[in-house]
Motif scaffolding. Structure first.
Motif, PDB file in Angstrom:
ATOM      1  N   ILE A 258       0.854  -1.195   0.000  1.00  0.00           N
ATOM      2  CA  ILE A 258       0.000   0.000   0.000  1.00  0.00           C
ATOM      3  C   ILE A 258       0.894   1.252   0.000  1.00  0.00           C
ATOM      4  CG2 ILE A 258      -1.638   1.327   1.438  1.00  0.00           C
ATOM      5  CD1 ILE A 258      -2.973  -1.442   2.026  1.00  0.00           C
ATOM      6  N   GLU A 259       1.998   1.130   0.722  1.00  0.00           N
ATOM      7  CA  GLU A 259       2.976   2.216   0.748  1.00  0.00           C
ATOM      8  C   GLU A 259       3.523   2.460  -0.669  1.00  0.00           C
ATOM      9  OE1 GLU A 259       4.933   5.237   2.282  1.00  0.00           O
ATOM     10  OE2 GLU A 259       3.328   4.140   3.303  1.00  0.00           O
ATOM     11  N   LYS A 260       3.812   1.354  -1.347  1.00  0.00           N
ATOM     12  CA  LYS A 260       4.309   1.416  -2.727  1.00  0.00           C
ATOM     13  C   LYS A 260       3.285   2.120  -3.632  1.00  0.00           C
ATOM     14  CE  LYS A 260       6.848  -2.377  -4.939  1.00  0.00           C
ATOM     15  NZ  LYS A 260       6.636  -3.733  -5.407  1.00  0.00           N
ATOM     16  N   GLN A 261       2.022   1.740  -3.407  1.00  0.00           N
ATOM     17  CA  GLN A 261       0.947   2.324  -4.205  1.00  0.00           C
ATOM     18  C   GLN A 261       0.869   3.832  -3.977  1.00  0.00           C
ATOM     19  OE1 GLN A 261      -2.894   0.808  -3.148  1.00  0.00           O
ATOM     20  NE2 GLN A 261      -3.659   0.991  -5.234  1.00  0.00           N
ATOM     21  N   LYS A 262       1.041   4.216  -2.695  1.00  0.00           N
ATOM     22  CA  LYS A 262       1.000   5.644  -2.365  1.00  0.00           C
ATOM     23  C   LYS A 262       2.101   6.377  -3.120  1.00  0.00           C
ATOM     24  CE  LYS A 262      -0.576   6.018   2.349  1.00  0.00           C
ATOM     25  NZ  LYS A 262       0.056   5.874   3.634  1.00  0.00           N
ATOM     26  N   LYS A 263       3.299   5.761  -3.128  1.00  0.00           N
ATOM     27  CA  LYS A 263       4.441   6.394  -3.812  1.00  0.00           C
ATOM     28  C   LYS A 263       4.148   6.514  -5.305  1.00  0.00           C
ATOM     29  CE  LYS A 263       8.302   5.579  -0.773  1.00  0.00           C
ATOM     30  NZ  LYS A 263       8.961   4.380  -0.256  1.00  0.00           N
ATOM     31  N   HIS A 264       3.547   5.448  -5.858  1.00  0.00           N
ATOM     32  CA  HIS A 264       3.229   5.466  -7.284  1.00  0.00           C
ATOM     33  C   HIS A 264       2.266   6.627  -7.567  1.00  0.00           C
ATOM     34  CE1 HIS A 264       2.054   4.094 -11.286  1.00  0.00           C
ATOM     35  NE2 HIS A 264       0.797   4.140 -10.907  1.00  0.00           N
ATOM     36  N   ARG A 265       1.235   6.748  -6.698  1.00  0.00           N
ATOM     37  CA  ARG A 265       0.246   7.819  -6.900  1.00  0.00           C
ATOM     38  C   ARG A 265       0.901   9.192  -6.784  1.00  0.00           C
ATOM     39  NH1 ARG A 265      -4.390   5.408  -3.755  1.00  0.00           N
ATOM     40  NH2 ARG A 265      -5.288   3.985  -5.268  1.00  0.00           N
ATOM     41  N   MET A 266       1.821   9.301  -5.783  1.00  0.00           N
ATOM     42  CA  MET A 266       2.474  10.598  -5.575  1.00  0.00           C
ATOM     43  C   MET A 266       3.313  10.976  -6.801  1.00  0.00           C
ATOM     44  SD  MET A 266       3.358  10.417  -1.571  1.00  0.00           S
ATOM     45  CE  MET A 266       4.933  11.219  -1.659  1.00  0.00           C
ATOM     46  N   ARG A 267       3.972   9.953  -7.359  1.00  0.00           N
ATOM     47  CA  ARG A 267       4.788  10.195  -8.556  1.00  0.00           C
ATOM     48  C   ARG A 267       3.904  10.669  -9.711  1.00  0.00           C
ATOM     49  NH1 ARG A 267       8.544   9.301 -11.990  1.00  0.00           N
ATOM     50  NH2 ARG A 267       7.476   7.964 -13.461  1.00  0.00           N
ATOM     51  N   VAL A 268       2.785   9.983  -9.866  1.00  0.00           N
ATOM     52  CA  VAL A 268       1.863  10.357 -10.952  1.00  0.00           C
ATOM     53  C   VAL A 268       1.360  11.785 -10.721  1.00  0.00           C
ATOM     54  CG1 VAL A 268      -0.395   9.833 -11.988  1.00  0.00           C
ATOM     55  CG2 VAL A 268       1.185   7.976 -11.449  1.00  0.00           C
ATOM     56  N   GLU A 269       1.020  12.079  -9.435  1.00  0.00           N
ATOM     57  CA  GLU A 269       0.509  13.422  -9.151  1.00  0.00           C
ATOM     58  C   GLU A 269       1.569  14.492  -9.359  1.00  0.00           C
ATOM     59  OE1 GLU A 269      -2.802  11.743  -6.146  1.00  0.00           O
ATOM     60  OE2 GLU A 269      -1.328  13.138  -5.272  1.00  0.00           O
ATOM     61  N   SER A 270       2.829  14.116  -9.056  1.00  0.00           N
ATOM     62  CA  SER A 270       3.883  15.127  -9.207  1.00  0.00           C
ATOM     63  C   SER A 270       4.073  15.499 -10.685  1.00  0.00           C
ATOM     64  CB  SER A 270       5.201  14.632  -8.608  1.00  0.00           C
ATOM     65  OG  SER A 270       5.780  13.682  -9.483  1.00  0.00           O
ATOM     66  N   LEU A 271       3.685  14.584 -11.556  1.00  0.00           N
ATOM     67  CA  LEU A 271       3.815  14.885 -12.987  1.00  0.00           C
ATOM     68  C   LEU A 271       2.778  15.913 -13.440  1.00  0.00           C
ATOM     69  CD1 LEU A 271       4.392  11.289 -14.414  1.00  0.00           C
ATOM     70  CD2 LEU A 271       6.050  13.156 -14.432  1.00  0.00           C
TER      71      LEU A 271
END
Ligand code: PEP
Ligand code: MG
Length: 574
Positions: A258-271
């Protein structure tokens, strides 16, 4: 190469389930966590049996008929709500066929006269009707063949207890697990409910994988033997980037992922901060980044990701999940919707590209030994003139609503381009005679996806307004490696110098004639290759909507002066 590990088998948390770790090929990014929903695609075996009590057998048939009716009512309701009124009508036709006393009566007659089991009687009736209907000239009656097959299959599945779970049965949020999903099944998936999918078969550039990326559904393919390890409703977690899968994850694993998923989402949002910025390299080279779409619905996600245009609309998806060819009006509406929504931004619509892994049952294209090398794409369009002209008419009529480009797939000769252009001219003439407006300056382009097309790109460039390089096919045809075949997947590599040389040659030849050259294959979103393509002078990259901002980031971070030379036998690029 995909493989079944298991990397480790440890005892899970309180439920004391065994945690099983598997690996497949991650084809669509994102983490999927949820309960499994297994799609069984077992084909029903129909054996001939002699029965003693024909009345009992007719009763079985009647029961199956009632059950089929209930299924079809449910399917019709679901399709009407989630897909569309037009698409749902087919299930009404099937219900009517179930009420046809001649059709069902023939089955009963077989049971009674020949003392055979109900499922065999259905098969006999199906074969008889298909044979008769196939010989009729009337196209409407011919099209009913697919319906007869469909309804017979439904009855046989019920009678043999080979229930194929329909995708419409999915009511809760689930992760689909299946042996394989066809592109048309994937297109039907409900994005609200399907948290992701995993298949045992499949390859990275299959159209199923491409669709998953377009629809932004996390997916792993090539997860061999996964069906031996799970049952419906098991908890599963998977990573659509790396292809890792954990069945019955314990709490610790879940928390980590879930932590990994959060990071993935954050990366997508940072774009997101790149939205509205230009795709321009540090040394000032600007390129266009467009979106690949499969249906008009995908425009929303393309615009959300700041697409500058549509570089590839795979129009064949309009022809799937149907029982007959979409009418000119239906196609016109779909093209118009995309053009209007894109508000004068360029929209390249590719004419029908079926064959290979994309099947359209009602077109009755016979099975081939090498479907990717056979009757496919433009070859079908040029042979089935009515089919092609209907599409061209719909495209030309829609052209007044935006900035349309028409593109022909799988070109391998100059003659094909001449012929296709001639057909456009003929359709234009008809429209002029009928006083139906169309835009006068529609750009015509070809896909460069066969080595032959790349090698004659100097001549092709004189005939068209743009090129779009289809690296998915160009790679398979250049290296002679089936893009669907897992066993040779290790050879499938767009970085192979032979493929890169053809791409470079195509760009040069296009530019000599002052036409734009883009890439719309999956390689257009590969960060290393993006640098090479931009350095080669590519004008446009068309990618799955979710990859647009990532590609923009790569372009903004690079300089064409600094990209390392590619080449050599090892296919290395960096
Ligand atoms: C390609 O071949 O690269 C392409 C974009 O077409 P498709 O994947 O639909 O065959
Ligand atoms: Mg292709």
């Amino acid at each position: 190469m995909p493989f079944l590990l298991p990397i480790d088998i440890i005892l899970g948390g309180k439920e004391a389930y065994v945690v099983i770790t598997l690996k497949g090929i991650g084809v669509s990014k994102g983490i999927g966590l949820g309960k499994t929903f297994i799609i069984k695609q077992k084909k029903a075996e129909v054996e001939k049996k002699t029965i003693k009590n024909y009345k009992e057998e007719i009763r079985r048939l009647e029961e199956a008929r009632q059950k089929a009716k209930r299924q079809l009512e449910e399917l019709q309701r679901y399709t009407q709500k989630n897909i569309g009124e037009d698409e749902s009508l087919i299930f009404e036709v099937h219900q009517m066929m179930l009420q046809d006393e001649d059709f069902i009566g023939r089955m009963k007659q077989f049971i009674q006269d020949e003392s055979i089991n109900a499922e065999y009687a259905v098969k006999r009736t199906q074969n008889e009707y298909v044979k008769i209907f196939s010989q009729v000239e009337d196209p409407y009656i011919k099209e009913r063949v697919a319906d007869i097959q469909d309804i017979s299959k439904r009855l046989i599945n019920i009678l043999t207890d080979t229930m194929e779970q329909s995708l419409s049965e999915i009511k809760e949020s689930v992760i689909i697990v299946a042996q394989d999903l066809s592109p048309s099944e994937t297109a039907q998936l409900n994005r609200e409910k399907v948290l992701g999918f995993i298949t045992e078969d499949g390859a990275e550039t299959s159209h199923t994988a491409i669709l998953a990326r377009t629809m932004d559904i996390p997916a792993v393919v090539g997860a061999q033997n996964i069906l031996n390890h799970i049952k419906n409703g098991d908890t599963i977690i998977f990573d659509g980037t790396e292809g890792n899968i954990v069945i019955h994850p314990d709490d610790k694993t879940k928390a980590q992922w879930i932590e990994k998923q959060k990071k993935h989402r954050m990366r997508v949002e940072s774009l997101d901060q790149l939205k509205g910025t230009k795709s321009i390299t540090k040394d000032g080279v600007e390129i266009k980044i467009n979106a690949n779409i499969g249906t008009p619905k995908d425009v929303e996600i393309a615009l959300k990701n700041d697409a500058q245009g549509i570089g590839l609309f795979r129009s064949e998806f309009l022809y799937m999940n149907k029982s007959k060819i979409p009418s000119e009006e239906e196609q016109f509406k779909a093209y118009k919707a995309v053009l209007e929504e894109m508000q004068n931004k360029p929209v390249i619509i590719r004419t029908l590209d079926i064959g290979g892994d994309k099947e359209i049952p009602y077109l009755q294209i016979s099975k081939e030994l090498n479907p990717f090398l056979g009757y496919r794409a433009i070859r079908i369009s040029l042979n089935q003139v009515d089919l092609f002209k209907t599409q061209l008419r719909a495209l030309l009529r829609a052209s007044i609503y935006g900035n349309l480009g028409i593109m022909f797939p799988m070109i391998s000769t100059l003659q094909e381009v001449h012929q296709a252009k001639r057909m456009i001219e003929e359709v234009k003439k008809d429209l002029i005679n009928q006083k139906i407006p169309f835009r006068s300056n529609i750009e015509i382009g070809v896909m460069i996806e066969t080595p032959a097309a790349a090698l004659i790109s100097d001549q092709l460039a004189k005939e068209v307004d743009f090129f779009s390089i289809g690296t998915n096919d160009l790679t398979q045809y250049t290296i002679a490696v089936d893009r669907m075949n897992r066993q040779v997947a290790y050879l499938y590599n767009t970085r192979h110098p032979a493929v890169l040389k053809l791409i470079e040659m195509t760009i040069k030849n296009g530019h000599k004639e002052n036409i734009g050259v883009g890439i719309c294959g999956e390689a257009a979103a590969d960060p290393d290759l993006v640098e090479i393509f931009v350095t080669m002078g590519i004008d446009e990259l068309s990618v799955t909507p979710g990859a647009i901002l990532e590609v923009r980031q790569v372009v903004q971070g690079m300089s064409t002066q600094k990209v390392k030379k590619w080449g050599g036998d090892t296919c290395t690029t960096k």
